[in-house]
Design a protein around this motif. Structure first.
Motif, PDB file in Angstrom:
ATOM      1  N   LYS A  96       0.836  -1.208   0.000  1.00 29.49           N
ATOM      2  CA  LYS A  96       0.000   0.000   0.000  1.00 29.49           C
ATOM      3  C   LYS A  96       0.868   1.254   0.000  1.00 29.49           C
ATOM      4  O   LYS A  96       0.586   2.211  -0.730  1.00 29.49           O
ATOM      5  N   MET A  97       1.924   1.256   0.805  1.00 26.60           N
ATOM      6  CA  MET A  97       2.823   2.407   0.858  1.00 26.60           C
ATOM      7  C   MET A  97       3.514   2.619  -0.481  1.00 26.60           C
ATOM      8  O   MET A  97       3.665   3.756  -0.940  1.00 26.60           O
ATOM      9  N   VAL A  98       3.940   1.524  -1.108  1.00 25.04           N
ATOM     10  CA  VAL A  98       4.588   1.612  -2.421  1.00 25.04           C
ATOM     11  C   VAL A  98       3.609   2.179  -3.446  1.00 25.04           C
ATOM     12  O   VAL A  98       3.953   3.052  -4.240  1.00 25.04           O
ATOM     13  N   SER A  99       2.378   1.701  -3.417  1.00 26.43           N
ATOM     14  CA  SER A  99       1.360   2.179  -4.350  1.00 26.43           C
ATOM     15  C   SER A  99       1.116   3.679  -4.176  1.00 26.43           C
ATOM     16  O   SER A  99       1.107   4.432  -5.152  1.00 26.43           O
ATOM     17  N   ILE A 100       0.939   4.113  -2.944  1.00 23.57           N
ATOM     18  CA  ILE A 100       0.706   5.531  -2.676  1.00 23.57           C
ATOM     19  C   ILE A 100       1.936   6.354  -3.048  1.00 23.57           C
ATOM     20  O   ILE A 100       1.824   7.395  -3.689  1.00 23.57           O
ATOM     21  N   GLY A 107       4.862  10.162  -7.143  1.00 24.51           N
ATOM     22  CA  GLY A 107       6.080  10.438  -7.892  1.00 24.51           C
ATOM     23  C   GLY A 107       7.363   9.923  -7.279  1.00 24.51           C
ATOM     24  O   GLY A 107       8.444  10.182  -7.794  1.00 24.51           O
ATOM     25  N   TYR A 108       7.289   9.184  -6.153  1.00 23.97           N
ATOM     26  CA  TYR A 108       8.490   8.622  -5.552  1.00 23.97           C
ATOM     27  C   TYR A 108       8.870   7.338  -6.271  1.00 23.97           C
ATOM     28  O   TYR A 108       8.002   6.567  -6.679  1.00 23.97           O
ATOM     29  N   LYS A 109      10.167   7.097  -6.416  1.00 24.87           N
ATOM     30  CA  LYS A 109      10.656   5.844  -7.005  1.00 24.87           C
ATOM     31  C   LYS A 109      10.845   4.858  -5.863  1.00 24.87           C
ATOM     32  O   LYS A 109      11.895   4.837  -5.219  1.00 24.87           O
ATOM     33  N   VAL A 110       9.806   4.064  -5.605  1.00 25.85           N
ATOM     34  CA  VAL A 110       9.829   3.121  -4.489  1.00 25.85           C
ATOM     35  C   VAL A 110       9.383   1.743  -4.959  1.00 25.85           C
ATOM     36  O   VAL A 110       8.676   1.608  -5.955  1.00 25.85           O
ATOM     37  N   ASP A 111       9.833   0.733  -4.216  1.00 25.62           N
ATOM     38  CA  ASP A 111       9.399  -0.639  -4.448  1.00 25.62           C
ATOM     39  C   ASP A 111       9.384  -1.346  -3.092  1.00 25.62           C
ATOM     40  O   ASP A 111       9.600  -0.704  -2.058  1.00 25.62           O
TER      41      ASP A 111
END
Length: 191
Positions: A170-174, A179-183
């Motif tokens: 959920k955090m990655v999706s949000i 615009g954050y590059k997260v996985d």
């Protein structure tokens, strides 16, 4: 929601205390509905204010995480909280724990104790926001230690990165929509 705000440093009893001011002074956990009913004061823009930032002196971060762990444990075991989203801890610091112990073992132990707690929806999340006087680039939600060490010369940053929790789906999706590059390997760490 229920919110706790702690301060830690010199002159705060055992080094850790509730940071709320005004009617909420001394309270550890406050329901958000009550929080909005009892601000300490209002800013120039009429936004409510509950705490005042302070700094200086020692930084008993291990003790603060021990207190946060006690609060999380009590909260999880109260009423039906075992059926709730797990607590989220956001630690804002200059990164220089003065009570971490040899090789930061006391600090690591306190954080590991929190991470071992759980509700039916998982373990608590620990985010660390590391404020530094250096003029280095910001690092947002890195997914490996090399990203931290290649951009930051502050030795405390590596420890805070390691203590931080991985983001969940959920955090990655949000984060991605913002615009954050997260996985799923990204950690809740900001420098």
């Amino acid at each position: 929601f229920e919110v706790a705000v702690m301060g830690y440093g010199t002159g705060l009893g055992n080094g850790v205390s509730s940071a709320y001011l005004g009617e909420l002074d001394g309270r550890w956990v406050v329901p958000i509905s009550e929080l909005f009913e009892k601000p300490y004061t209002y800013g120039d823009d009429e936004a409510p204010i509950w705490i005042e930032p302070t700094w200086g002196g020692l930084t008993p971060m291990a003790r603060a995480f021990q207190q946060a762990g006690d609060l999380c444990n009590d909260w999880i075991n109260y009423g039906n909280h075992i059926n709730c989203h797990p607590p989220l801890i956001i630690n804002i610091t200059d990164g220089e724990a003065t009570d971490a112990g040899w090789r930061a073992k006391k600090l690591i132990s306190a954080v590991d104790q929190i991470k071992s707690l759980s509700t039916e929806y998982g373990n608590p999340f620990i985010f660390n926001i590391h404020i530094s006087y250096t003029n280095e680039d910001q690092v947002l939600f890195p997914n490996n230690i090399e990203d931290v060490n290649s951009k930051i010369s502050d030795t405390n940053a590596s420890l805070l990165y390691e203590l931080s929790s991985n983001l969940n789906e959920k955090m990655v999706s949000i984060g991605s929509t913002k615009g954050y590059k997260v996985d799923l390997d990204s950690k809740g760490f900001i420098f």
